[in-house]
Design a protein around this motif. Structure first.
Motif, PDB file in Angstrom:
ATOM      1  N   UNK A   3      40.638  17.839  71.074  1.00 12.52           N
ATOM      2  CA  UNK A   3      40.627  19.022  71.714  1.00 12.52           C
ATOM      3  C   UNK A   3      40.691  18.548  73.279  1.00 12.52           C
ATOM      4  N   UNK A   4      39.952  17.578  73.515  1.00 13.94           N
ATOM      5  CA  UNK A   4      40.125  17.129  74.991  1.00 13.94           C
ATOM      6  C   UNK A   4      41.553  16.451  75.331  1.00 13.94           C
ATOM      7  N   UNK A   5      41.958  15.788  74.467  1.00 15.60           N
ATOM      8  CA  UNK A   5      43.486  15.197  74.686  1.00 15.60           C
ATOM      9  C   UNK A   5      44.285  16.409  74.616  1.00 15.60           C
ATOM     10  N   UNK A   6      44.238  17.253  73.808  1.00 17.47           N
ATOM     11  CA  UNK A   6      45.387  18.469  73.827  1.00 17.47           C
ATOM     12  C   UNK A   6      45.052  19.220  75.291  1.00 17.47           C
ATOM     13  N   UNK A   7      43.898  19.445  75.706  1.00 15.21           N
ATOM     14  CA  UNK A   7      43.679  20.169  76.949  1.00 15.21           C
ATOM     15  C   UNK A   7      44.308  19.304  78.244  1.00 15.21           C
ATOM     16  N   UNK A   8      44.418  18.034  78.215  1.00 18.10           N
ATOM     17  CA  UNK A   8      44.662  17.189  79.348  1.00 18.10           C
ATOM     18  C   UNK A   8      46.295  17.556  79.177  1.00 18.10           C
ATOM     19  N   UNK A   9      46.965  17.523  77.967  1.00 18.25           N
ATOM     20  CA  UNK A   9      48.380  17.638  77.974  1.00 18.25           C
ATOM     21  C   UNK A   9      48.856  19.172  78.345  1.00 18.25           C
ATOM     22  N   UNK A  10      47.934  20.068  77.917  1.00 18.38           N
ATOM     23  CA  UNK A  10      48.293  21.541  78.295  1.00 18.38           C
ATOM     24  C   UNK A  10      48.262  21.682  79.628  1.00 18.38           C
TER      25      UNK A  10
END
Length: 546
Positions: A420-427
């Protein structure tokens, strides 16, 4: 075939009944060595080896002694010494052909996991051994061959096939047609396989069943591995308090038996949890303990985990360049166990770090390996890890959102939160802030549920950077007092108040006596009690007062 503790009792009784200088005493002592090692009495076993070999024994006694010596070394963490003793036993004039076949197969397992021979070579040896044992109807050798084939399939990432072999070996072991020996541990390998297939609950049940079996048989040297698997299952499942309790119970039995094969795993587990809780100093202590054990020439199992955690610690203290150097070193040196347990967690950490440091070459190499692992073992965590890393490498928010969707159905909650954190950073980089905030909120809940305050602080910082006030998902548990007790510690305290003994509490809660002892030690420290009776009085008083 009887339990090693029962065998020792019978051998002791036979020696007591034997007349002085009876020529058969040497044979009995030789056969006591492996059960002694299996029961964690390594010093007694090693002394007996020296005594029997000094007596110029007959050929069959020499073989039994050398086979026992291999168990002493193996259970003590000296794998090279164990292999050497097995080779000496195989070469002894009194070595039975079926035993030679089993020793050769067991050597293949040990040499594969210590990078002496390839997995293909180990598979060839185990397959040939299985074929011969099927022809001869030798169930003990069949059991071992299936165990080794299960280990080979695990090392090469074919976990479904691995569990198939291991459960076949367990069925043979439980049939009553297989001689109990210290190197037959298919139930423990099976628990690892279930964990790698995302069956955390099944792994916990399997490791608990194995632990009960070994405790009933008095085979204490096998217990550290059972505790290690249980601790790892709790770690991956986000139940950090239970993971620590099992690691501490393992440390106690390691001190009791001298079997230090898995102590580096336990140092790593405790250091990882300290990091996730923001306790860098505590993590440093556990890492230093592990490094000291490694420098002293102890067992090497878990070295990769220890260095993985060292790299995570270096990130936490602000040294990402050093962390990447350590992580890349571990990756380069673990090719022979590329798909062994812990590899998915290692891979995602390296890809995240390598991408941030501009090492696209390394990140893509690791991502390709994770895709291959997912092909070999198409379970949720394998597919999710590969897709997550692909999204990080390609800066692809849609791939990461898809990885999040996969992780959401997995029991491996901490890994889900990190995705979730990785996705949030790219989003965020792609202007999709609302989606990022939602995922960060999910990660915050998971970290809070696990008591991972250090990781929660990282999520809070990310939310603040997006102009959002972090939500307190739940108050953090205090360190001392009744409110500091975990649900399991509360249950243990209540059962103490009911008058149950530690073994009875363990049976009620499906944990070991040593785990109960560790829970009680935590309870006594948190609520300032010094005895069971005092704890029982306090629990009863609190219940009466509502």
């Amino acid at each position: 075939s009887i339990a090693p503790s029962a065998a020792l009792a019978l051998y002791d009784e036979a020696l007591d009944m034997a007349p002085d200088r009876w020529p058969g005493s040497g044979a009995i002592r030789a056969r006591m060595i492996e059960p002694l090692a299996w029961c964690g009495r390594l010093a007694e076993a090693e002394a007996l080896v020296s005594q029997v070999l000094a007596s110029s024994p007959d050929a069959d006694v020499e073989f039994a002694t050398l086979r026992g010596l291999s168990a002493v070394y193996g259970n003590g963490g000296n794998i090279a010494g164990s292999i050497d003793a097995m080779r000496r036993a195989m070469a002894a004039p009194g070595a039975p052909p079926d035993e030679v076949s089993r020793q050769r197969c067991m050597i293949a397992q040990l040499e594969m996991i210590t990078n002496v021979i390839t997995a293909d070579e180990a598979r060839r040896i185990a397959s040939e051994t299985l074929d011969r044992s099927l022809d001869s109807g030798d169930f003990s050798t069949q059991c071992l061959a299936h165990q080794v084939l299960g280990a080979v399939d695990g090392v090469t990432g074919h976990w479904s096939e691995s569990v198939g072999h291991l459960q076949h070996a367990i069925a043979l072991y439980d049939s009553g047609r297989v001689a109990r020996v210290s190197y037959l541990i298919p139930d423990l390998f099976n628990a690892i396989g279930l964990l790698e297939l995302d069956d955390v609950a099944g792994a916990l049940v399997a490791s608990a069943q194995a632990r009960v079996r070994y405790e009933q048989h008095g085979a204490l040297s096998q217990l550290p591995m059972a505790y290690m698997i249980t601790s790892a299952a709790y770690l991956f499942g986000g139940r950090f308090d239970e993971a620590i309790t099992e690691a501490e119970a393992a440390a106690a039995v390691i001190d009791e038996t001298g079997n230090r094969n898995f102590i580096l795993f336990l140092d790593s587990v405790r250091a990882q949890i300290a990091l996730r809780r923001g306790d860098n100093e505590g993590a440093q202590v556990h890492l230093a303990n592990g490094a000291a054990r490694l420098a002293s020439g102890g067992a090497m199992f878990g070295t990769d985990w220890l260095f993985d955690t060292q790299a995570q610690y270096m990130v936490a203290i602000g040294d990402p360049e050093g962390a990447l150097a350590v992580a890349e070193m571990v990756w380069s040196q673990t090719g022979f166990i590329r798909h062994w347990y812990g590899s998915r967690e290692r891979g995602t950490f390296i890809v995240r770090l390598a991408t941030a440091r501009g090492r696209a070459d390394l990140a893509r190499e690791v991502t390709d390996s994770l895709h291959e692992g997912a092909r070999r073992s198409p379970v949720t965590s394998a597919a999710a890890s590969a897709l997550q890393c692909q999204g990080i490498v390609d800066d692809d928010p849609d791939a990461l959102v898809a990885a999040v969707a996969l992780w959401r159905s997995s029991p491996l909650r901490p890994a889900f939160a990190l995705c979730c954190e990785d996705a949030a950073e790219v989003l965020v980089r792609h202007g999709r802030q609302a989606e990022a905030i939602t995922l960060l909120g999910e990660a915050a809940v998971i970290h809070a549920d696990a008591g991972a305050s250090g990781e929660g602080a990282r999520v809070d910082a990310a939310l603040l950077g997006l102009g959002m006030r972090p939500k307190r998902t739940r108050p953090s548990r205090p360190t001392f007092g009744w409110e500091a007790l975990t649900p399991t510690e509360i249950a243990v305290s209540q059962l103490v108040a009911e008058g149950l003994t530690n073994p009875e509490i363990g049976a009620r809660l499906f944990v070991s006596r040593r785990t109960v002892e560790t829970h009680l030690a935590h309870v006594f420290r948190k609520v300032d009690c010094v005895s069971r009776s005092q704890l029982a009085v306090e629990v009863t008083r609190r219940v009466a007062n509502g």
